[in-house]
Design a protein around this motif. Sequence first.
Motif, short mmCIF file in Angstrom:
data_model
loop_
_atom_site.label_atom_id
_atom_site.label_comp_id
_atom_site.label_asym_id
_atom_site.label_seq_id
_atom_site.Cartn_x
_atom_site.Cartn_y
_atom_site.Cartn_z
N LEU A 171 41.56 6.53 -5.00
CA LEU A 171 42.47 5.18 -4.35
C LEU A 171 42.27 5.23 -2.82
CD1 LEU A 171 44.00 2.56 -4.72
CD2 LEU A 171 45.95 3.94 -4.65
N ARG A 193 47.40 -0.84 -1.72
CA ARG A 193 47.17 -1.55 -3.07
C ARG A 193 47.60 -0.66 -4.23
NH1 ARG A 193 42.08 -1.80 -4.90
NH2 ARG A 193 42.88 -3.59 -6.54
N TRP A 242 46.78 -1.73 -8.28
CA TRP A 242 45.87 -0.94 -8.59
C TRP A 242 46.38 -0.11 -10.05
CZ3 TRP A 242 46.39 4.64 -9.13
CH2 TRP A 242 45.18 5.40 -9.45
#
Lengths: 209, 270
Positions: A71, A76, A80
């Motif tokens: 990631l 996010r 995600w």
Amino acid sequence: MKYSGQPDGMMQTDSLIIQACNGDEQARSRLVQLWYKRIYNYCYKFFMDHDLAMEATQKTFISMYRNLSSLQDTGRFKSWLYTICVNQCREEMRKHKKDRAVSLDTDYLYVHDESAAWEKALHRHENPEREYARQELAELMQQCLKELSDEQREVIIMKEYEGMKFREIADVLNIPENTAKSRLYYGLSALKKILEKRNITIELLNDEN
Amino acid sequence: MKTEKNFPESLLMAYLYGEASELERQQVEQYLAENPKARAELLALKEVRKKLAALPDKEVIIPALPVTAHHRESDMRLLKTLLAVAASAAIILISLWLTNTHISWSDKEIRISFGSQPNSHTGTALTHEEVQAMIDQALRSKRLNETSAALTEQQVREWIRASVAPVTQPANSISDEQLKQYTSALYAENARLMREFINLSAREQQQAFEEMLIDFSAYLNQQRQNDLQNLYSRLNALEQNTELYKQETDQLLTGIMASVSSTPAREIKN
């Protein structure tokens, strides 16, 4: 809004995510603890079935564990995670529909749930009659939500229960923001029609409420 | 019920969820003020949202995620494999050490031996490996010959036999001699053992037989005694019975005689 969609203080989650991304085992399990209820509830409302929801939730977190280090933008994380969850749910639904000739639309799964609602209602201190009516309405909403298409249901759950902004929903589903909005509109309209079909029961319950 | 074509539903949604900008909000409100139908629809959608709120979150117990278990398991699996390899290597080494194994390489052979290392080249005690090495050499030369001059198989065999002969012959003669010696020794030993065994068994049989005869005679005596006693008692009983019977008949007879002798006298009187 009752459902904040944010399990804990934002700051805490942020530093946790960074730690977890760097492979901190404890931070990862803390993340699971923070998000488990939200992800489970998304899955549950998507399937309206505990076992399938558990399955999808487990798979979501397993996937999270495996891919957390990849990631890039920790900001996010929420989108995600929900993207993983949405995909797991879709896959699980596809498998389930393939595996079983019996459709999810049948009510056989929820017969036992009604008695459970009764029992739960009896243990409350509130007016049991009102409590029961509330349970009944929840039951009915479950069934109505099930009648929606998967896409519409996804958006409604994310907006109503996960408290996500349209921008976030668009990010999760990888669609334009306006598409997310109109999908929600059609979802709500469809739900309204479904509710109108069951009008009598709703009105009855509504009066009591 | 549908919004009119010129008014995007996305704007209505943004308004409904409070995510519209100030400008958008004004736009929507103006539109709503002009369209009672749209107002009713928005109200209906709000109603739907209210009903949706009746569906609460479900509590869930977080189960032990298989993820961490999986991680550890794979680690453990690697550890287990390594341990297994190490353990088997250790077992092999220990068994080699325990059996006192020697492994040696020379230019044409690998020698593995247990116990003491054999002295490598005594003319008489040729090992199987050495014979094998010789055969290999012969075969190799055969192959060499085949490629160059083509020897016949017969010739190769003779050659092998010739090369093996000095190895086998001394071994054979020695083993023959030893065999004879050994068999004769064995024979003598067997004969001695047999003789002893027969003697012992004969003695024991005699003893047992004697004991048996004694026992048997004692048994016969006892039996005869019992029979005689039986006979005596029977005879005595018979004697007593006859005595009693004789007495009874005597008494009866005297009774009859007395009655007979008295009755005629009375009859005569009458």
